[in-house]
Scaffold this motif. Structure first.
Motif, PDB file in Angstrom:
ATOM      1  N   ASP A 133       0.942  -1.175  -0.079  1.00 21.06           N
ATOM      2  CA  ASP A 133       0.013   0.033  -0.041  1.00 21.06           C
ATOM      3  C   ASP A 133       0.954   1.217  -0.050  1.00 21.06           C
ATOM      4  O   ASP A 133       1.597   1.542   0.962  1.00 21.06           O
ATOM      5  N   VAL A 134       1.006   1.903  -1.069  1.00 19.86           N
ATOM      6  CA  VAL A 134       2.144   2.955  -1.309  1.00 19.86           C
ATOM      7  C   VAL A 134       1.407   4.223  -0.937  1.00 19.86           C
ATOM      8  O   VAL A 134       2.310   5.141  -0.555  1.00 19.86           O
ATOM      9  N   HIS A 135       0.116   4.556  -0.448  1.00 20.08           N
ATOM     10  CA  HIS A 135      -0.450   5.642   0.090  1.00 20.08           C
ATOM     11  C   HIS A 135      -0.529   5.439   1.614  1.00 20.08           C
ATOM     12  O   HIS A 135      -0.470   6.702   2.177  1.00 20.08           O
ATOM     13  N   ASN A 136      -0.663   4.299   2.084  1.00 20.50           N
ATOM     14  CA  ASN A 136      -1.198   4.406   3.448  1.00 20.50           C
ATOM     15  C   ASN A 136      -0.345   3.042   4.262  1.00 20.50           C
ATOM     16  O   ASN A 136      -0.896   2.331   4.765  1.00 20.50           O
ATOM     17  N   PRO A 137       0.979   3.093   4.160  1.00 25.77           N
ATOM     18  CA  PRO A 137       1.756   1.971   4.562  1.00 25.77           C
ATOM     19  C   PRO A 137       1.718   1.903   6.037  1.00 25.77           C
ATOM     20  O   PRO A 137       2.009   3.092   6.615  1.00 25.77           O
ATOM     21  N   GLU A 138       1.659   0.795   6.762  1.00 29.69           N
ATOM     22  CA  GLU A 138       2.248   0.455   8.226  1.00 29.69           C
ATOM     23  C   GLU A 138       3.757   0.428   8.387  1.00 29.69           C
ATOM     24  O   GLU A 138       4.071   0.962   9.338  1.00 29.69           O
ATOM     25  N   THR A 139       4.467   0.011   7.282  1.00 30.21           N
ATOM     26  CA  THR A 139       5.701  -0.052   7.428  1.00 30.21           C
ATOM     27  C   THR A 139       6.457   0.331   6.155  1.00 30.21           C
ATOM     28  O   THR A 139       5.843  -0.161   5.015  1.00 30.21           O
ATOM     29  N   ILE A 140       7.446   1.213   6.269  1.00 25.78           N
ATOM     30  CA  ILE A 140       8.191   1.536   5.151  1.00 25.78           C
ATOM     31  C   ILE A 140       9.630   0.974   5.156  1.00 25.78           C
ATOM     32  O   ILE A 140      10.278   0.863   5.973  1.00 25.78           O
ATOM     33  N   VAL A 141       9.947  -0.003   3.977  1.00 22.90           N
ATOM     34  CA  VAL A 141      11.206  -0.659   4.080  1.00 22.90           C
ATOM     35  C   VAL A 141      11.772   0.456   3.171  1.00 22.90           C
ATOM     36  O   VAL A 141      11.607   0.539   2.024  1.00 22.90           O
ATOM     37  N   GLN A 142      12.927   0.709   3.975  1.00 25.14           N
ATOM     38  CA  GLN A 142      13.955   1.548   3.300  1.00 25.14           C
ATOM     39  C   GLN A 142      15.068   0.975   2.731  1.00 25.14           C
ATOM     40  O   GLN A 142      15.678   0.265   3.581  1.00 25.14           O
TER      41      GLN A 142
END
Ligand code: ATP
Ligand code: MG
Length: 386
Positions: A133-142
């Motif tokens: 979910d690119v708009h409302n992610p719970e986790t951002i994998v950087q």
């Protein structure tokens, strides 16, 4: 291998003296971390390695002014994209996520959007409860792909305090009362790079040892954001009593404040302070009208008085006090000297000529010197690690 990567904020804007800011930042970080922890400051970030307790290290870093972000990363040595994808296969996550690629290495063979999609696919294959979910992610994998064959993988970024490294703006002496405001004022001064020492005016036996202990606790709580500090405890009973006895009731608070500023400036000048800090706040109480504040200003001849809270609302100050951890101590119910000597009806808009006429009734310099000669100074340690 795990490392902690921290971003710094405003220092990026500094020009020729950027090295000075970074040097201080490095020194402040090292001061809060156990010996043996490695701190590498580069042109763009701070990398912390060789730590033993990850959680504690992150918590310490979150109390260092100048850092804006802190993230625990897996360090990946890569020669091709597959090396990075391989590491992603062991990543466990569930819920909504997105992948962000930062490709500093422009010769990395796959462009960021395409590589983000590949990474996302690998994560989806290995985690049946994960969805993109690119708009409302719970986790951002950087994933940061650096030039030197190193990539950093992180799944959460913690906010740093921001501001500037404590010490880059000089030293301040903060009047600390035991109330809610002055510790917050000290914190904000530190945020802009001032190393803060403290001065407290005590009126024993009207104020107790417990009241003094409370002030010391507040100073230690503020020191947890910076550095070791000095606390000057100034005996103020004689001055308070003389004012009460000789001067008009209405002017007690105004005159007490003027003595406080005079003593603070004297201590500051003798101990390398560049400025004075108070927790004063416009119109909060009768003594903090513009005229009341002006009457304090005229006492200090050489050091500027900074009032970080001047335009804050009380609610904003309380919220900040809760956030930095001083509120619960501040509300402990002990007397302050101002509550001991507080008059029924303090003058709200003191006229300087009238104030000076009242002050004439006292031997200002002798009272200041007597108090000054009986000051007790305590060294407070840097309390980050406690
Ligand atoms: P605080 O919540 O910090 O006590 P306050 O709103 O109660 O502030 P005052 O008591 O009027 O305000 O004091 C204004 C400022 O004067 C304080 O923020 C502090 O900087 C200084 N001050 C007051 N009393 C003392 C004291 N006993 N020792 C040192 N500084 C004091
Ligand atoms: Mg007070």
């Amino acid at each position: 291998m795990k490392v902690i990567v921290c971003g710094y904020g405003e220092i990026h804007l500094k020009g020729a003296n950027r090295g000075f800011f970074l040097h201080r930042l490095e020194k402040n970080i090292k001061a809060v971390l156990p010996a043996g922890t490695k701190v590498i400051v580069t042109d763009t970030r701070v990398v912390v390695t060789d730590y033993t307790d990850e959680q504690q290290t992150v918590a310490c870093l979150q109390r260092v002014f100048g850092l804006i972000s802190i993230k625990v990363c897996q360090k990946i040595n890569y020669t091709n994209p597959e090396d990075i994808l391989e590491n992603l296969r062991s990543l466990k996550l569930s819920g909504k996520f997105k992948v962000e690629i930062n490709r500093a290495n422009k010769s990395f063979p796959i462009k960021s959007p395409a590589f983000a999609a590949q990474c996302g696919d690998v994560i989806l294959q290995k985690n049946s409860n994960a969805v993109v979910d690119v708009h409302n992610p719970e986790t951002i994998v950087q994933i940061e792909i650096r030039n030197n064959g190193v990539a950093y993988l992180a799944t959460g970024v913690k906010k740093g305090l921001g501001g500037l490294p404590v010490g880059v703006s000089g030293r301040a002496l903060c009047l600390i009362s035991g109330g809610i405001d002055s510790p917050v004022a000290a914190f904000l001064a530190m945020k802009r790079g001032l190393a803060v020492d403290f001065v407290h005016f005590a009126t024993p036996p009207y104020t107790s040892d417990l009241a003094l202990a409370k002030v010391e606790t507040l100073c230690r709580q503020v020191c947890a954001y910076g550095h070791e500090a000095k606390l000057y405890i100034v005996p103020f009973t004689e001055i308070g009593s003389r004012i009460q006895k000789n001067c008009h009731d209405q002017y007690i608070i105004t005159l007490m404040r003027r003595f406080m500023i005079a003593l603070t400036e004297k201590i500051g000048l003798a101990n390398g302070a560049d400025c004075i800090i108070t927790g004063e706040n416009l119109a909060q109480v009768a003594s903090q009208t513009i005229q009341g504040i002006a009457s304090n200003n005229f006492v200090a001849k050489q050091l500027p008085i900074l009032r970080p809270l001047i335009c804050f609302d009380k609610e904003e100050i309380v919220n900040l006090a809760k956030k930095i951890g001083t509120y619960e101590t501040s509300i402990l119910p002990y007397e302050d000297c101002c509550t001991v000597f507080v008059p029924q009806r303090p003058v709200i808009k003191p006229n300087l000529a009238d104030v000076l006429a009242e002050e004439e009734k006292l031997d200002f310099d002798t009272l200041v010197n007597n108090s000054y000669n009986a000051i007790l100074c305590k060294n407070l340690p840097n309390t980050y690690a406690e």
